[in-house]
Design an enzyme around this catalytic site. Structure first.
Site, mmCIF file in Angstrom:
data_model
loop_
_atom_site.group_PDB
_atom_site.id
_atom_site.type_symbol
_atom_site.label_atom_id
_atom_site.label_comp_id
_atom_site.label_asym_id
_atom_site.label_seq_id
_atom_site.Cartn_x
_atom_site.Cartn_y
_atom_site.Cartn_z
ATOM 1 C CG HIS A 179 15.803 13.929 35.520
ATOM 2 N ND1 HIS A 179 15.825 15.466 35.387
ATOM 3 C CD2 HIS A 179 16.001 13.736 36.778
ATOM 4 C CE1 HIS A 179 16.322 15.916 36.422
ATOM 5 N NE2 HIS A 179 16.434 14.932 37.509
ATOM 6 N N PRO A 216 8.474 12.559 36.384
ATOM 7 C CG PRO A 216 9.760 12.317 38.014
ATOM 8 C CD PRO A 216 9.583 11.849 36.688
ATOM 9 N N GLY A 217 6.722 15.196 38.084
ATOM 10 C CA GLY A 217 6.593 16.802 38.081
ATOM 11 C C GLY A 217 6.993 17.061 39.760
ATOM 12 C CG ASN A 242 20.816 10.227 38.249
ATOM 13 O OD1 ASN A 242 20.471 11.170 37.594
ATOM 14 N ND2 ASN A 242 21.257 10.391 39.649
ATOM 15 C CG ASP A 268 20.210 8.260 44.095
ATOM 16 O OD1 ASP A 268 20.385 7.079 44.359
ATOM 17 O OD2 ASP A 268 19.240 8.392 44.271
#
Lengths: 487, 143
Positions: free
Chosen positions: A410, A384-385, A336, A102
């Site tokens: 990340h 983000p979690g 990424n 991705d």
């Protein structure tokens, strides 16, 4: 394999750093360094990711160290949470595995003038509207099907194409990594199959761990920087996590086919065929970089359009324009990607190819690539979690430049497999549990929701604490989910 | 008809497939992959298409590479035309290529419930083997 525990050396360096000495494997050109505390390193040992950190240390031309963030877990060749910079002038390579399938999967976050008290009474209407307006789920196409000619321009110009065509505001581009488009993208290096897969997916969320989240700022750690980023306690934010969809996946597939042959031709001694690579300056390397940049630009166009759809949905619910609601982009980061960047390596400025595979750029205050509006504070870093606990907004630091080529973690990183998550919970239960905690989750797939439940992830607070203790970035604020939209 | 099982993998989905013949292995692998994607399958064949898969240049004769290319072909048709393979009529399954007429049903996101979005078929731990009991394959889907 991932199910084998790592039994190689891990030397404590202090300050949440662990070294895999380059003497561990004859092919290693540099040490491996993993950022973790005592608790996280135990979990990391049980995964085989440290072996992959060592393997990445074998890449030709790698500089400084093979680096791994505290959210590291096992990946394909490269670990997820890995950072590797190579110097083309020293035979440095580019590896598609160092970017992943991705390409330019990333995160963006919108601030707003809405407070928790404005949103809570209308949360169901708001989340339902976003769910209806943002195309999400397997096989769901976007609002527009682009002809090849338009797709070529999207691949060359990324989010800039979108803004030029009325999708968003010019200031969005200032607040996007690389201005929303990498230079040097080569639409001709993207295969017809990738075009086919990307034609109707601009402005789509897809499925898996991608999401749109309505959040509230529930804790501020650095009020001055929070102010600079436009957030305050109790303010409502909107986070979007998505990437380059099928087009990017196809670019990776295509390049892996080419690169496996290339690695053999160049005679590289690689411990894992999935680290296949080619010199940055070779034809294969340049072709991959051209295609990868084009896919990265597609991803920025995708997140730009997704954001516009979110703005429209929120504006509709509150009967006010996005401008009036202060729905401004705080920042958009890739996690990424491979980028050519100037870094000080052993006292010399080198133009290196930085691979960030599940790692986020985190540049400090004063860096010329940090948007002018944030240059005094530093780059916003979005972590983000999971959908049940929280996410974090951090700010980049000088230490990250000195050690990790300006990179941090990340996300939380998975703690259990999707299959195990499915064994433990059902999607309907996950939705009810979230609802009992005031979080409204809407998803196209119950299975998808179950696999992404909170318990399947590490606690992201532990991950960002390591990043902060190691001095790589500072916490700015914590964001609590109110509503989640998934494919 | 072959069988398949899912094996644990941290972030993605691993599949073990067993079948009596190489043809059956290819068909079962296709079924296993789409079983991860779909909760509801299209009821009937909507169109028949010729599908051909080949390993990349330099890896001719590698059955594992052939399997990946075959699955990638099916995934490409799903993503671009929303076609789901339901029936397979193999003309050739050799080390150099797979050729089959595939009967596809049409996926409708408004009708069919889904499970996972498969990004790619990966090369990690990829295996195709023949033993006394027939054929087996192991592969991991990036989801």
């Amino acid at each position: 394999m991932a199910d084998q525990a790592y039994r190689g050396p891990l030397e404590p360096m202090g300050g949440c750093r662990w070294r895999i000495p380059k003497s561990y494997k004859p092919c290693m050109n540099v040490d491996g360094i993993i950022y973790a505390d005592e608790k996280l390193i135990e979990a990391i040992r049980h995964d085989n990711a440290p072996e992959q950190v060592a393997n990445v240390g074998c890449l030709p031309g790698i500089q400084r160290a093979s680096l791994a963030m505290p959210d590291i877990h096992w990946g394909y060749g490269f670990p997820i949470g890995g950072v590797a910079a190579t110097d083309p002038a020293e035979g440095g390579v580019v590896s598609p595995g160092g970017v992943g399938y991705d390409i330019n999967c990333g995160v963006r976050i919108l601030r707003s003038d809405l407070a928790l008290a404005d949103v809570q009474p209308r949360l169901e209407e708001l989340v339902t509207r976003i769910f209806a307006h943002v195309p999400a789920g397997v096989g769901v196409g976007g609002p527009t099907k682009f002809a090849d000619k338009e797709l070529r321009r999207i691949l060359a110009d990324g989010a800039r194409y979108m803004v030029a065509h009325g999708h968003g505001w010019p200031e969005d581009l200032d607040r996007t990594e690389a201005g929303g488009a990498l230079q040097g993208a080569d639409p001709d290096a993207v295969s017809p199959r990738a075009y086919d897969r990307g034609r109707d997916q601009v402005g789509t969320l897809g499925a898996g761990n991608h999401f749109v989240e309505v959040q509230a700022v529930d804790e501020v750690f650095d009020p001055a920087v929070a102010e600079a980023f436009g957030v305050r306690p109790g303010a409502v934010t909107f986070m979007i996590h998505c990437g380059s969809r099928g087009l990017g996946h196809q670019v990776c597939d295509d390049s892996l086919k080419t690169m496996r042959g290339a690695a053999r031709r160049y005679g590289f001694d690689l411990p894992d065929p999935q680290l296949c690579c080619a010199p940055v300056q070779s034809g294969e390397g340049q072709r991959y970089l051209g295609a990868m940049r084009a896919a990265a630009n597609y991803a920025w166009a995708n997140r730009q359009l997704l954001m516009v759809l979110v703005r429209q949905a929120v504006a509709k619910v509150f009967g006010r324009s996005a401008e009036d609601l202060g729905l401004r982009l705080i920042y958009d980061v890739a996690h990424n990607i491979a980028k050519m960047e100037a870094h000080d390596v052993d006292g010399r400025i080198k133009n290196v190819c930085v691979h960030r595979k599940g790692a986020t750029r985190a540049f400090p205050a004063g860096h010329p690539e940090v948007p002018e509006v944030y240059r005094g504070a530093g780059q916003p870093v979005l972590i983000p979690g999971d959908m049940g606990r929280y996410s974090f907004l951090l700010v980049g630091s000088a230490a990250a430049m000195a050690e990790t080529f300006g990179s941090v973690c990340h996300g939380a990183g998975r703690a259990m497999s999707r299959h195990e998550a499915m064994r433990r919970v059902r999607g309907e239960e996950v939705r009810k549990d979230l609802a009992s905690r005031g979080i409204l989750a809407l998803a196209r797939s119950w299975r998808g929701l179950a696999e992404e439940y909170s318990g399947a992830y590490k606690d992201v607070a532990e991950v960002v604490d390591v990043v902060e203790k190691a001095g790589l970035a500072r916490k700015v604020c914590r964001l609590r989910p109110l509503g989640v939209v998934k494919g | 008809m072959g069988t398949f099982t899912v094996f644990d993998h941290t972030a993605d989905v691993g599949l073990d497939v067993r079948a009596e013949s190489l043809e059956d292995l290819m068909a079962t692998a296709g079924r296993a992959m789409f079983d991860q994607v779909l909760e509801d399958w299209p009821a009937e064949v909507d169109s028949r298409r010729q599908v051909r898969a080949r390993p990349p240049t330099g890896l001719e004769g590698d059955l594992a590479e052939l399997l990946v290319d075959w699955l990638q072909e099916l995934l490409y048709r799903f993503e671009t035309e929303r076609l789901v393979p339901l029936e397979y009529d193999f003309q050739c399954v050799g080390p150099r290529d797979v050729r089959a007429e595939v009967g596809f049903g049409r996926f409708d996101p408004a009708v069919h419930r889904t499970r996972l979005e498969v990004k790619a078929v990966t090369y990690h731990g990829l295996q195709v083997r023949q033993d006394a009991g027939g054929w087996s394959a192991r592969f991991i889907l990036d989801v």
